[in-house]
Scaffold this motif. Structure first.
Motif, PDB file in Angstrom:
ATOM      1  N   TYR A 148       1.758   0.706  -3.942  1.00  0.00           N
ATOM      2  CA  TYR A 148       2.887   0.338  -4.901  1.00  0.00           C
ATOM      3  C   TYR A 148       3.278  -1.059  -4.419  1.00  0.00           C
ATOM      4  O   TYR A 148       3.579  -1.919  -5.182  1.00  0.00           O
ATOM      5  CB  TYR A 148       4.171   1.478  -4.825  1.00  0.00           C
ATOM      6  CG  TYR A 148       4.012   2.132  -6.170  1.00  0.00           C
ATOM      7  CD1 TYR A 148       4.913   1.999  -7.149  1.00  0.00           C
ATOM      8  CD2 TYR A 148       3.230   3.363  -6.135  1.00  0.00           C
ATOM      9  CE1 TYR A 148       4.968   3.085  -8.200  1.00  0.00           C
ATOM     10  CE2 TYR A 148       3.279   4.060  -7.322  1.00  0.00           C
ATOM     11  CZ  TYR A 148       4.293   3.945  -8.334  1.00  0.00           C
ATOM     12  OH  TYR A 148       4.087   4.891  -9.409  1.00  0.00           O
ATOM     13  N   THR A 149       3.498  -1.300  -2.995  1.00  0.00           N
ATOM     14  CA  THR A 149       3.721  -2.554  -2.361  1.00  0.00           C
ATOM     15  C   THR A 149       2.819  -3.356  -2.758  1.00  0.00           C
ATOM     16  O   THR A 149       3.130  -4.802  -3.079  1.00  0.00           O
ATOM     17  CB  THR A 149       4.012  -2.364  -0.877  1.00  0.00           C
ATOM     18  OG1 THR A 149       4.916  -1.368  -0.598  1.00  0.00           O
ATOM     19  CG2 THR A 149       4.351  -3.694  -0.288  1.00  0.00           C
ATOM     20  N   LEU A 150       1.268  -3.299  -2.670  1.00  0.00           N
ATOM     21  CA  LEU A 150      -0.033  -4.146  -2.938  1.00  0.00           C
ATOM     22  C   LEU A 150       0.223  -4.610  -4.346  1.00  0.00           C
ATOM     23  O   LEU A 150      -0.085  -5.750  -4.628  1.00  0.00           O
ATOM     24  CB  LEU A 150      -1.052  -3.367  -2.595  1.00  0.00           C
ATOM     25  CG  LEU A 150      -1.277  -3.329  -1.237  1.00  0.00           C
ATOM     26  CD1 LEU A 150      -2.704  -2.425  -1.176  1.00  0.00           C
ATOM     27  CD2 LEU A 150      -1.528  -4.695  -0.302  1.00  0.00           C
ATOM     28  N   THR A 151       0.448  -3.489  -5.346  1.00  0.00           N
ATOM     29  CA  THR A 151       0.490  -3.930  -6.810  1.00  0.00           C
ATOM     30  C   THR A 151       1.561  -4.850  -7.160  1.00  0.00           C
ATOM     31  O   THR A 151       1.339  -5.351  -8.293  1.00  0.00           O
ATOM     32  CB  THR A 151       0.101  -2.649  -7.679  1.00  0.00           C
ATOM     33  OG1 THR A 151       1.264  -1.557  -7.201  1.00  0.00           O
ATOM     34  CG2 THR A 151      -1.155  -1.795  -7.177  1.00  0.00           C
ATOM     35  N   ASP A 152       2.768  -4.779  -6.554  1.00  0.00           N
ATOM     36  CA  ASP A 152       3.655  -5.726  -6.839  1.00  0.00           C
ATOM     37  C   ASP A 152       3.404  -7.138  -6.773  1.00  0.00           C
ATOM     38  O   ASP A 152       4.096  -7.902  -7.357  1.00  0.00           O
ATOM     39  CB  ASP A 152       4.765  -5.275  -5.730  1.00  0.00           C
ATOM     40  CG  ASP A 152       5.755  -4.251  -6.225  1.00  0.00           C
ATOM     41  OD1 ASP A 152       5.807  -4.021  -7.451  1.00  0.00           O
ATOM     42  OD2 ASP A 152       6.571  -3.772  -5.283  1.00  0.00           O
ATOM     43  N   THR A 153       2.148  -7.385  -5.923  1.00  0.00           N
ATOM     44  CA  THR A 153       1.726  -8.738  -5.778  1.00  0.00           C
ATOM     45  C   THR A 153       0.457  -8.965  -6.759  1.00  0.00           C
ATOM     46  O   THR A 153       0.313 -10.372  -7.026  1.00  0.00           O
ATOM     47  CB  THR A 153       1.200  -8.984  -4.381  1.00  0.00           C
ATOM     48  OG1 THR A 153      -0.018  -8.156  -4.277  1.00  0.00           O
ATOM     49  CG2 THR A 153       2.154  -8.607  -3.236  1.00  0.00           C
ATOM     50  N   LYS A 200       3.060   4.710  -1.351  1.00  0.00           N
ATOM     51  CA  LYS A 200       3.654   3.591  -0.772  1.00  0.00           C
ATOM     52  C   LYS A 200       3.136   2.253  -0.791  1.00  0.00           C
ATOM     53  O   LYS A 200       3.836   1.188  -1.213  1.00  0.00           O
ATOM     54  CB  LYS A 200       4.627   3.884   0.313  1.00  0.00           C
ATOM     55  CG  LYS A 200       5.689   5.162  -0.070  1.00  0.00           C
ATOM     56  CD  LYS A 200       6.713   5.335   1.098  1.00  0.00           C
ATOM     57  CE  LYS A 200       5.838   6.476   2.086  1.00  0.00           C
ATOM     58  NZ  LYS A 200       6.608   7.106   3.262  1.00  0.00           N
ATOM     59  N   GLU A 201       2.168   2.366   0.083  1.00  0.00           N
ATOM     60  CA  GLU A 201       1.403   1.124   0.233  1.00  0.00           C
ATOM     61  C   GLU A 201       0.648   0.539  -1.111  1.00  0.00           C
ATOM     62  O   GLU A 201       0.752  -0.753  -1.361  1.00  0.00           O
ATOM     63  CB  GLU A 201       0.241   1.415   1.313  1.00  0.00           C
ATOM     64  CG  GLU A 201      -0.539   0.016   1.733  1.00  0.00           C
ATOM     65  CD  GLU A 201      -1.364   0.225   2.867  1.00  0.00           C
ATOM     66  OE1 GLU A 201      -1.871  -0.784   3.388  1.00  0.00           O
ATOM     67  OE2 GLU A 201      -1.549   1.387   3.475  1.00  0.00           O
ATOM     68  N   ARG A 223      -1.625   2.853  -9.200  1.00  0.00           N
ATOM     69  CA  ARG A 223      -0.487   3.685  -9.182  1.00  0.00           C
ATOM     70  C   ARG A 223      -0.668   5.170  -9.466  1.00  0.00           C
ATOM     71  O   ARG A 223      -0.223   5.903  -8.853  1.00  0.00           O
ATOM     72  CB  ARG A 223       0.374   2.979  -9.678  1.00  0.00           C
ATOM     73  CG  ARG A 223       1.057   1.885  -9.067  1.00  0.00           C
ATOM     74  CD  ARG A 223       2.159   1.083  -9.577  1.00  0.00           C
ATOM     75  NE  ARG A 223       2.883  -0.099  -8.958  1.00  0.00           N
ATOM     76  CZ  ARG A 223       4.089  -0.660  -9.199  1.00  0.00           C
ATOM     77  NH1 ARG A 223       4.807  -0.379 -10.177  1.00  0.00           N
ATOM     78  NH2 ARG A 223       4.245  -1.669  -8.287  1.00  0.00           N
ATOM     79  N   THR A 251      -2.893  -2.404 -11.921  1.00  0.00           N
ATOM     80  CA  THR A 251      -1.462  -2.150 -11.386  1.00  0.00           C
ATOM     81  C   THR A 251      -1.291  -0.444 -11.766  1.00  0.00           C
ATOM     82  O   THR A 251      -1.047   0.410 -10.900  1.00  0.00           O
ATOM     83  CB  THR A 251      -0.438  -2.683 -11.686  1.00  0.00           C
ATOM     84  OG1 THR A 251      -0.544  -4.175 -11.254  1.00  0.00           O
ATOM     85  CG2 THR A 251       0.916  -2.258 -11.029  1.00  0.00           C
TER      86      THR A 251
END
Length: 124
Positions: free
Chosen positions: A21-26, A18-19, A40, A36
């Motif tokens: 995925y959140t980080l790679t969104d940026t 989950k972390e 993932r 990315t």
């Protein structure tokens, strides 16, 4: 019955997914199919291999899948360092993720030791 979902190392690796995925969104959009995607896939691989190994017949196979999870953790670690060096992540975020990876690695290695001590008996 105890399953992979009861293992702390599995739970921790799910949190790492989950972390990541959140980080790679940026990350920059041009990295969508590069770093990315790599991060993932590697992160999903850690709990997935723990889960698959737990469903196999005996500890020997389970241990092999745990080693695959260790390999994926090393991939994530390397890719996080790359993301930091490319200025996609700040130092504090990078250090936090690397600490979590190290903790999961230690837990996984201890779990492997436990499985080895149990011999060929099935974990289920």
């Amino acid at each position: 019955m105890v399953t992979h979902k009861d293992l702390d190392v599995w739970k921790m690796s799910m949190d790492l997914v989950k972390e990541i995925y959140t980080l790679t969104d940026t990350f920059p959009t041009y990295e969508q199919f590069g770093l990315t995607s790599q991060l993932r896939r590697a992160s999903v691989s850690v709990p997935s291999n723990i889960a698959e190994g737990s469903a196999r017949n005996g500890n020997k196979e389970f241990i092999n899948f745990c080693y695959i999870s260790l390999g994926s953790l090393s991939e994530i670690e390397t890719q996080i360092i790359i993301a930091y060096e490319l200025n996609f992540l700040e130092d504090t975020v990078t250090q936090s993720v690397l600490q979590k990876i190290e903790l999961i690695r230690k837990k996984l290695l201890n779990f492997i030791k436990y499985l080895k001590k149990r011999g060929t008996a099935n974990v289920k």
